[in-house]
Design a protein around this motif. Structure first.
Motif: not given
Length: 280
Positions: A205-230
């Motif tokens: 449901s949303a995606i953003a890039v961390h301003p310091i680590s440059n990791e990718i954060y993705m959340i899901a409203s269906v599935g109710s989870a947050l996944v972080v990628f390198n």
């Protein structure tokens, strides 16, 4: 960003190698306590269905109501809307990202809009390869590659590309071209194995890039989870989000100092939770 196409299957391998509970919440290394917001902002009625977030300036976030082509600037110190920017009529708007002075907003059917926040009444519509079947939900920005990240909630297929799973594509702002293949893909069956046999499929449901680590954060409203990628697209962390705190997470954004914001629809109305970044 040199992100390679990847599968969430790597998460499974990680889980088999390391204790699953440590990976799933990773409380020792993960920079946020997602069970305890430092602040919760209850939004006015117009943002009950807040669908997107973007950092706008000191103490301010840009937000969207998913039914209107209007940007609402929310000042979280004043706890009120301080500015409204109309750029389009009604529609299902799901993603928002400010890059310099240019604001980008995207509909679930893939239609992308661009406008300068200082120039009223001038809006550019950008053709994309996406349709309503893709069900576009997330829009983020990677400053290192000057690329918009577009997360699809629905089908990952575009043109002659067939994708099994949830896909993230890119739009390079320098070349003004979309990636012909996904930057990375989340396999539904593997996510279900991680989230549990009774879990609904993870749908971004949303995606953003961390301003310091440059990791990718993705959340899901269906599935109710947050996944972080390198930065290369390989998965690093998965956190299950409590429904009591995140009834329907729809937006994610960061302050330059790393503080995390997640917006929610539903419950008792629209909310934004702020999580301060832990200091090492």
């Amino acid at each position: 960003m040199n992100m390679k196409r990847t599968s969430i299957l790597f998460i499974i391998i990680y889980l088999l190698t390391f204790p699953s509970s440590a990976w799933a919440q990773n409380k020792g290394d993960f920079p946020y306590n997602l069970e305890s917001p430092s602040e919760t902002y209850r939004l006015p009625a117009i943002l009950e269905e807040v669908s997107a977030l973007s950092y706008y300036g000191p103490s301010q976030l840009a937000t969207l109501n998913d039914e209107q082509g209007r940007v609402y600037i929310y000042d979280f110190n004043k706890r009120e809307i301080v500015q409204r920017i109309r750029f389009e009529g009604n529609g299902d708007f799901e993603g928002l990202e400010l890059v310099g002075k240019n604001m980008y907003a995207i509909k679930s059917n893939g239609k992308l809009y661009k406008f300068n926040i200082d120039i009223e009444g001038v809006v550019e519509s950008i053709d994309t390869p996406f349709t309503s079947e893709n069900d576009v939900e997330g829009l983020g920005y990677d400053k290192n590659s000057n690329t918009l990240l577009i997360a699809l909630k629905g089908k990952g297929d575009i043109d002659n590309v067939k994708v099994k799973g949830k896909a993230v594509y890119g739009y390079n702002l320098t070349t003004e071209k979309f990636s012909k293949t996904p930057l990375f893909v989340l396999q539904d069956k593997d996510l279900e194995r991680v989230l549990g046999s009774n879990s609904t499929k993870f749908r971004p449901s949303a995606i953003a890039v961390h301003p310091i680590s440059n990791e990718i954060y993705m959340i899901a409203s269906v599935g109710s989870a947050l996944v972080v990628f390198n930065n290369d697209g390989s998965p690093k962390n998965l956190s299950i989000l409590k429904r009591s705190l995140f009834p329907q997470p729809e937006g994610i954004a960061f302050m330059p100092n790393g503080d995390l914001f997640i917006s929610n629809e539903g419950g008792d109305g629209g909310t934004i939770h702020r999580f301060k970044m832990k200091q090492k």
